[in-house]
Design an enzyme around this catalytic site. Structure first.
Site, PDB file in Angstrom:
ATOM      1  N   GLU A 147     -13.913  14.295  18.164  1.00  0.00           N
ATOM      2  CA  GLU A 147     -13.423  14.784  16.873  1.00  0.00           C
ATOM      3  C   GLU A 147     -14.396  15.837  16.348  1.00  0.00           C
ATOM      4  O   GLU A 147     -15.606  15.713  16.546  1.00  0.00           O
ATOM      5  CB  GLU A 147     -13.321  13.640  15.862  1.00  0.00           C
ATOM      6  N   LYS A 186      -4.206  -2.165  12.337  1.00  0.00           N
ATOM      7  CA  LYS A 186      -5.562  -2.420  12.817  1.00  0.00           C
ATOM      8  C   LYS A 186      -6.544  -1.481  12.105  1.00  0.00           C
ATOM      9  O   LYS A 186      -6.113  -0.491  11.536  1.00  0.00           O
ATOM     10  CB  LYS A 186      -5.617  -2.189  14.333  1.00  0.00           C
ATOM     11  N   ASP A 189      -2.943   6.649   1.002  1.00  0.00           N
ATOM     12  CA  ASP A 189      -2.991   7.861   1.814  1.00  0.00           C
ATOM     13  C   ASP A 189      -2.168   7.722   3.093  1.00  0.00           C
ATOM     14  O   ASP A 189      -1.470   8.658   3.488  1.00  0.00           O
ATOM     15  CB  ASP A 189      -4.459   8.179   2.158  1.00  0.00           C
ATOM     16  N   ARG A 249       1.524   8.080   2.245  1.00  0.00           N
ATOM     17  CA  ARG A 249       1.902   9.441   1.854  1.00  0.00           C
ATOM     18  C   ARG A 249       1.919  10.380   3.059  1.00  0.00           C
ATOM     19  O   ARG A 249       2.815  11.205   3.202  1.00  0.00           O
ATOM     20  CB  ARG A 249       0.935   9.968   0.782  1.00  0.00           C
ATOM     21  N   GLY A 300       0.823  -1.215   0.000  1.00  0.00           N
ATOM     22  CA  GLY A 300       0.000   0.000   0.000  1.00  0.00           C
ATOM     23  C   GLY A 300       0.848   1.252   0.000  1.00  0.00           C
ATOM     24  O   GLY A 300       0.464   2.278   0.569  1.00  0.00           O
ATOM     25  N   ASP A 304      -1.476  -0.407  16.744  1.00  0.00           N
ATOM     26  CA  ASP A 304      -2.491   0.559  17.159  1.00  0.00           C
ATOM     27  C   ASP A 304      -1.741   1.874  17.337  1.00  0.00           C
ATOM     28  O   ASP A 304      -0.989   2.032  18.293  1.00  0.00           O
ATOM     29  CB  ASP A 304      -3.148   0.123  18.475  1.00  0.00           C
ATOM     30  N   HIS A 305      -1.926   2.809  16.404  1.00  0.00           N
ATOM     31  CA  HIS A 305      -1.045   3.989  16.385  1.00  0.00           C
ATOM     32  C   HIS A 305      -1.159   4.824  17.654  1.00  0.00           C
ATOM     33  O   HIS A 305      -0.261   5.599  17.976  1.00  0.00           O
ATOM     34  CB  HIS A 305      -1.286   4.840  15.131  1.00  0.00           C
ATOM     35  N   HIS A 362      -8.748   1.967  20.150  1.00  0.00           N
ATOM     36  CA  HIS A 362      -7.875   2.914  20.839  1.00  0.00           C
ATOM     37  C   HIS A 362      -8.222   3.105  22.309  1.00  0.00           C
ATOM     38  O   HIS A 362      -7.350   3.063  23.173  1.00  0.00           O
ATOM     39  CB  HIS A 362      -7.929   4.277  20.144  1.00  0.00           C
ATOM     40  N   LYS A 394     -17.957  11.941  16.590  1.00  0.00           N
ATOM     41  CA  LYS A 394     -17.597  12.855  15.508  1.00  0.00           C
ATOM     42  C   LYS A 394     -18.491  14.091  15.579  1.00  0.00           C
ATOM     43  O   LYS A 394     -19.573  14.055  16.157  1.00  0.00           O
ATOM     44  CB  LYS A 394     -17.744  12.167  14.156  1.00  0.00           C
TER      45      LYS A 394
END
Length: 487
Positions: free
Chosen positions: A213, A145, A17, A20, A13, A174-175, A237, A335
């Protein structure tokens, strides 16, 4: 711990996105700081017909767009681009793996693979890698994930990967765990002696975790409508944050010890039975409103069709063990909220007796606030006496003791979470990666909530964009005499 860096990195990948925006800038940052092993090659792979030069040009464009100006260095950029090469692969076509193996070459010096792709492609990907010799004992794999959408699909994916890679060579990403402030929870808890005596049901009244968010769907409509807030944010998360707050002190800072203690927390989460789900959870979906003064559309309008997917969820959870018995953990995420914020608020129990009550002094329980984003700070709200002669009574006021990590470490560059995680993958440190038993325990808990929603026919309640969710979320805490930390 002993580090075992690999000599080659493979990114599936590589034109997407995530690559990048995050992966390529993170790898460049590690290269510019001299942290990548000498000679490490980075092979990008994706569908399409790019060659090495084409991929380098695409990478340079991404770095020009997403790197901060103060990080751009022509010499470092030139050296980084020389590490890059590209090999097209269609993961659903096993015939495309042989040219990939040929391009990568000898992997006896170690290969790390970063696989960020649709779950449906995991099986052909790992089987294709195995078939061409890219899954042997010197190869480790990082999986982005979420892994599945419930326990059954998660087990299927994990079984597929486990058939080729043993657990010690699987790195589930898991960032959130790569964020500096998340790791600071461990330093705060286990590096300071004064918290431990009160870090339990005797000292703490409740714990609140909020991840809000301001954005809506953006470009994630396809994924998000099939996931919803519970799967997207809580399972992936927020439960990791619960574990870091609730875990017992590990004996050592090693991958096994840290993850053992986190897994115990997940296994101790009280499963919410169907009849309790309406009382312990709230779901919502935003309709049109205003966020930061800008008029925005509702979820269904953004999506282009009617949907019952939740964009907000609030949960009252419990950790059933000795330390936390009776302490509610309130989780809230959504959100199109009024502000973007990730925060943990720990409210301590009030003092057992107030000597100031007879003189008009009102006490508030102490609160510890750990802000993860957008600012990064730790704040302890304590009671202090207002200056004065007190002839009309004692005046007490809550004042903050604030440690701003942004200010305290102003001279230190803050790293993207993926910088740490990619470096740990390259070096073989699993501490900040999620183990299979953790993942499955998380799914068991959240699957029970979804089953309760289905059993009770619960549909998301509407809330205007720019608010803190349905009014039922306020009632969820106020029934217990608790107010959400919204300051």
């Amino acid at each position: 711990m002993e580090r075992n860096p690999v000599g080659k990195l493979l990114l599936f990948g590589a034109t997407g996105d995530l690559a990048r925006r995050m992966l390529l800038p993170s790898l460049y940052g590690l290269h510019a700081d001299g942290l990548l092993p000498d000679g490490l090659t980075i092979t990008g792979s994706a569908r399409g017909d790019l060659d090495d030069d084409g991929f380098r040009a695409e990478a340079k464009k991404a770095l020009d767009e997403f790197l901060p100006a103060d990080r751009k260095d022509e010499a470092a950029l030139s050296g980084f681009l020389k590490r890059l090469q590209f090999q097209p692969v269609d993961l659903s076509d096993e015939n495309t793996f042989a040219p990939l193996a040929e391009k990568i070459g000898d992997v006896s010096g170690g290969l790390a693979i970063f696989l960020s792709t649709a779950p449906s492609l995991f099986e052909p990907a790992v089987k294709g890698l195995e078939k061409v010799g890219l899954a042997g004992p010197t190869v480790r794999i990082g999986l982005e994930k979420p892994l599945g959408y419930d326990l059954a699909s998660s087990r299927e994916i994990n079984d597929t990967v486990a058939a080729v890679f043993p657990e010690e060579r699987i790195f589930r990403i898991d960032h959130y765990l790569g964020k500096e402030t998340v790791q600071n929870i461990l330093a705060l808890r286990f590096g300071n002696s004064f918290f431990e005596p009160v870090w339990n049901a005797r000292g703490i009244d409740n714990v609140q975790i909020t991840v809000s968010e301001t954005v809506g769907l953006e470009d994630r409509a396809g994924y998000y409508d099939g996931a919803g807030a519970l799967r997207d944010m809580v399972t992936n998360h927020m439960l990791q944050l619960v574990a870091l707050i609730a875990m017992e002190p590990p004996a050592r800072f090693t991958p096994t010890d840290v993850r053992d203690e986190k897994a115990k927390v997940f296994r101790s989460l009280r499963q919410i039975p169907p009849e309790e789900v309406p009382h312990c959870t709230v779901t919502g979906q935003y309709v049109g409103g205003a966020v930061k003064g800008e008029i925005v559309k509702g979820y269904d309008e953004e999506l282009g069709r009617d949907s019952t997917t939740e964009t907000f969820v609030a949960i009252k959870a419990h950790v059933d063990n000795w330390r936390w018995q009776g302490v509610p953990f309130y989780l809230r995420t959504g959100k199109r909220m009024p502000v973007r914020r990730s925060e943990i608020a720990i409210q301590f129990k009030p003092v057992p007796h107030s000597m100031f009550a007879g003189r008009g002094g009102l006490l508030q329980p102490n609160t510890l606030v750990i802000r993860l984003q957008p600012e990064e700070y730790i704040e302890l709200l304590v009671m202090a006496k207002e200056p004065g002669l007190d002839r009309d009574g004692v005046r007490l006021r809550e004042v903050p003791l604030k440690l701003s990590l942004d200010a305290e470490f102003a001279g230190t560059r803050r790293r993207i979470a993926y910088e740490r995680l990619l470096l740990d993958l390259i070096e073989g440190d699993q501490t900040l990666f999620v183990r299979r038993d953790e993942v499955e325990a998380q799914w068991i808990w959240t699957d029970a909530i979804r089953a309760g929603w289905a059993a009770n026919g619960m549909k998301p309640k509407h809330y205007p964009a720019g608010t803190w969710g349905p009014s039922a979320a306020i009632a969820l805490t106020e029934r217990d005499g608790v107010t959400w930390q919204d300051d």
